[in-house]
Scaffold this motif. Sequence first.
Motif, mmCIF file in Angstrom:
data_model
loop_
_atom_site.group_PDB
_atom_site.id
_atom_site.type_symbol
_atom_site.label_atom_id
_atom_site.label_comp_id
_atom_site.label_asym_id
_atom_site.label_seq_id
_atom_site.Cartn_x
_atom_site.Cartn_y
_atom_site.Cartn_z
ATOM 1 N N ILE A 153 -23.517 59.162 -35.245
ATOM 2 C CA ILE A 153 -24.716 59.010 -34.428
ATOM 3 C C ILE A 153 -25.939 58.991 -35.342
ATOM 4 O O ILE A 153 -26.055 59.791 -36.279
ATOM 5 N N PHE A 154 -26.852 58.083 -35.055
ATOM 6 C CA PHE A 154 -28.063 57.923 -35.850
ATOM 7 C C PHE A 154 -29.267 58.051 -34.930
ATOM 8 O O PHE A 154 -29.234 57.610 -33.784
ATOM 9 N N PHE A 155 -30.345 58.655 -35.454
ATOM 10 C CA PHE A 155 -31.501 58.976 -34.615
ATOM 11 C C PHE A 155 -32.793 58.388 -35.163
ATOM 12 O O PHE A 155 -32.944 58.193 -36.368
ATOM 13 N N VAL A 156 -33.711 58.118 -34.253
ATOM 14 C CA VAL A 156 -35.122 57.923 -34.580
ATOM 15 C C VAL A 156 -35.845 59.152 -34.042
ATOM 16 O O VAL A 156 -35.644 59.542 -32.892
ATOM 17 N N SER A 157 -36.647 59.776 -34.886
ATOM 18 C CA SER A 157 -37.348 60.995 -34.467
ATOM 19 C C SER A 157 -38.848 60.801 -34.535
ATOM 20 O O SER A 157 -39.358 59.960 -35.282
ATOM 21 N N GLU A 158 -39.534 61.600 -33.747
ATOM 22 C CA GLU A 158 -40.992 61.587 -33.709
ATOM 23 C C GLU A 158 -41.465 63.014 -33.481
ATOM 24 O O GLU A 158 -41.054 63.659 -32.528
ATOM 25 N N ASP A 159 -42.291 63.515 -34.407
ATOM 26 C CA ASP A 159 -42.761 64.900 -34.321
ATOM 27 C C ASP A 159 -41.595 65.867 -34.217
ATOM 28 O O ASP A 159 -41.582 66.802 -33.412
ATOM 29 N N THR A 218 -31.256 43.998 -36.693
ATOM 30 C CA THR A 218 -32.338 44.964 -36.531
ATOM 31 C C THR A 218 -32.893 44.929 -35.116
ATOM 32 O O THR A 218 -32.859 43.908 -34.441
ATOM 33 N N TRP A 219 -33.416 46.075 -34.674
ATOM 34 C CA TRP A 219 -34.076 46.167 -33.371
ATOM 35 C C TRP A 219 -34.961 47.408 -33.345
ATOM 36 O O TRP A 219 -34.823 48.302 -34.180
ATOM 37 N N GLY A 220 -35.880 47.440 -32.382
ATOM 38 C CA GLY A 220 -36.818 48.555 -32.268
ATOM 39 C C GLY A 220 -38.248 48.098 -32.474
ATOM 40 O O GLY A 220 -38.590 46.924 -32.256
ATOM 41 N N ASP A 221 -39.088 49.000 -32.912
ATOM 42 C CA ASP A 221 -40.499 48.727 -33.146
ATOM 43 C C ASP A 221 -40.644 47.662 -34.235
ATOM 44 O O ASP A 221 -40.264 47.877 -35.387
ATOM 45 N N ASP A 222 -41.208 46.519 -33.877
ATOM 46 C CA ASP A 222 -41.353 45.421 -34.834
ATOM 47 C C ASP A 222 -42.079 45.861 -36.095
ATOM 48 O O ASP A 222 -41.707 45.484 -37.208
ATOM 49 N N ALA A 223 -43.139 46.657 -35.919
ATOM 50 C CA ALA A 223 -43.980 47.045 -37.052
ATOM 51 C C ALA A 223 -43.277 47.986 -38.017
ATOM 52 O O ALA A 223 -43.690 48.118 -39.164
ATOM 53 N N ASP A 246 -36.040 55.885 -26.093
ATOM 54 C CA ASP A 246 -37.307 55.172 -26.012
ATOM 55 C C ASP A 246 -37.097 53.698 -26.338
ATOM 56 O O ASP A 246 -36.705 53.338 -27.449
ATOM 57 N N GLN A 247 -37.399 52.837 -25.393
ATOM 58 C CA GLN A 247 -37.144 51.417 -25.583
ATOM 59 C C GLN A 247 -38.006 50.806 -26.679
ATOM 60 O O GLN A 247 -37.646 49.769 -27.249
ATOM 61 N N ASN A 248 -39.121 51.427 -26.986
ATOM 62 C CA ASN A 248 -39.996 50.914 -28.033
ATOM 63 C C ASN A 248 -39.612 51.403 -29.424
ATOM 64 O O ASN A 248 -40.201 50.975 -30.414
ATOM 65 N N SER A 249 -38.649 52.311 -29.486
ATOM 66 C CA SER A 249 -38.259 52.893 -30.779
ATOM 67 C C SER A 249 -36.768 52.754 -31.032
ATOM 68 O O SER A 249 -36.148 53.619 -31.656
ATOM 69 N N GLY A 250 -36.181 51.691 -30.533
ATOM 70 C CA GLY A 250 -34.777 51.427 -30.818
ATOM 71 C C GLY A 250 -33.815 51.817 -29.726
ATOM 72 O O GLY A 250 -32.611 51.594 -29.853
ATOM 73 N N ILE A 264 -25.376 52.387 -39.857
ATOM 74 C CA ILE A 264 -26.682 52.190 -39.238
ATOM 75 C C ILE A 264 -27.732 52.978 -40.020
ATOM 76 O O ILE A 264 -27.467 54.097 -40.494
ATOM 77 N N PHE A 265 -28.908 52.408 -40.138
ATOM 78 C CA PHE A 265 -30.020 53.030 -40.851
ATOM 79 C C PHE A 265 -31.234 53.016 -39.932
ATOM 80 O O PHE A 265 -31.325 52.195 -39.019
ATOM 81 N N SER A 266 -32.192 53.907 -40.182
ATOM 82 C CA SER A 266 -33.343 53.979 -39.275
ATOM 83 C C SER A 266 -34.636 54.291 -40.006
ATOM 84 O O SER A 266 -34.644 54.908 -41.077
ATOM 85 N N THR A 267 -35.728 53.840 -39.410
ATOM 86 C CA THR A 267 -37.078 54.266 -39.780
ATOM 87 C C THR A 267 -37.555 55.199 -38.666
ATOM 88 O O THR A 267 -36.747 55.697 -37.890
ATOM 89 N N ASP A 268 -38.858 55.396 -38.547
ATOM 90 C CA ASP A 268 -39.397 56.222 -37.462
ATOM 91 C C ASP A 268 -39.529 55.449 -36.151
ATOM 92 O O ASP A 268 -40.025 56.006 -35.166
ATOM 93 N N GLY A 269 -39.093 54.179 -36.145
ATOM 94 C CA GLY A 269 -39.232 53.428 -34.908
ATOM 95 C C GLY A 269 -38.232 52.317 -34.710
ATOM 96 O O GLY A 269 -38.297 51.597 -33.718
ATOM 97 N N ALA A 270 -37.284 52.155 -35.647
ATOM 98 C CA ALA A 270 -36.366 51.028 -35.553
ATOM 99 C C ALA A 270 -35.035 51.361 -36.226
ATOM 100 O O ALA A 270 -34.921 52.303 -37.015
#
Length: 322
Positions: A28-34, A93-98, A54-58, A75-81
């Motif tokens: 399991i791979f995660f995108v985290s925020e705060d 790839t998918w998630g926050d374009d930026a 969150d649909q905007n973060s993957g 699978i690899f992740s940033t803070d939004g994708a």
Amino acid sequence: MNPILGNTYKFDPSEILEIHSQTDIKEIFFVSEDNEYVSMAILRNNGSVITFGDQNSGGDSSSVSTELQSGVVKIFSTDGAFAALKEDGSVITWGDDAKGGDSSSVASELQSDVIEIFSNEGAFVALKQDGTAFTWGHPSYGGDQTSLDGNSVTTQLQSGTIRKVFATDRSFAAILSDCSVISWGDVFISSELNTDLESGVIDFFLTSYDGLSRQFVVLKDDNTVIAWDNNGILYESTNIVKVFLGSRISYALKENGTLEYWDGDVEYEISSYEQLQTANIPVMAIEFNSEASSALLEDGSVISWGQPFLGGDTSSVATQLQ
């Protein structure tokens, strides 16, 4: 469990435990925020991927659902994708374009032969079988390939000589086959540093704090150590025989037995360390945690410094350490 496509969803720990208990899950791979998980990508044993959160973060991977039905190995992740590496060497790839969800700028390079992916908070780098590397994501994090076009970093990334890529929270560095190092993103760059890194690098390290890698450290074949981050060169010295990297402070042991430090951000660590310098006895070894340090000296004695209740105060066993 059905996908949760909210804009600000945060997972309850019980939901994560429930997902972990399923027998067909490989990883399991995660995108985290705060420090909260906001989306997850689940890699199943059959190589398929499902996403939640969150649909905007993957959390919403519907745009690439067909590509994620089979063949995913990592699978690899940033803070939004997210970025999925498939067994045929392609990348999805998918998630926050930026933050790397949009890889269209390097799409042709991600169709095959990718062997490894590296990520920081806002960008990805793909290392290919032929030694070339391609980056995408947020420009400030080193992810905009087009912003690098025409400069020496792009030339070197595409030279076919990349051996390994390293990532801090906001930047990247790569070691090349000629033992040189390049760095890009939110990191200090100067002509002096670039010259120092042009050759002779034999080892590369990262230091971490709060789970994030924040500094690059290299050891050169002339026993020089250089440490730098986004603010500048933190440490540079010669005649180093060993480095000790910590989350709050790092040390370098020199050939003559003296011990030097950098990135000491706690006053008591630095002031108490002066006791060691005053002793003027060669250091043989050092052990430390995030708040305290102890050095074994050549005469067999031990000197400690740092937070008293975490090992910095050895007064209760002082006679045994002499």
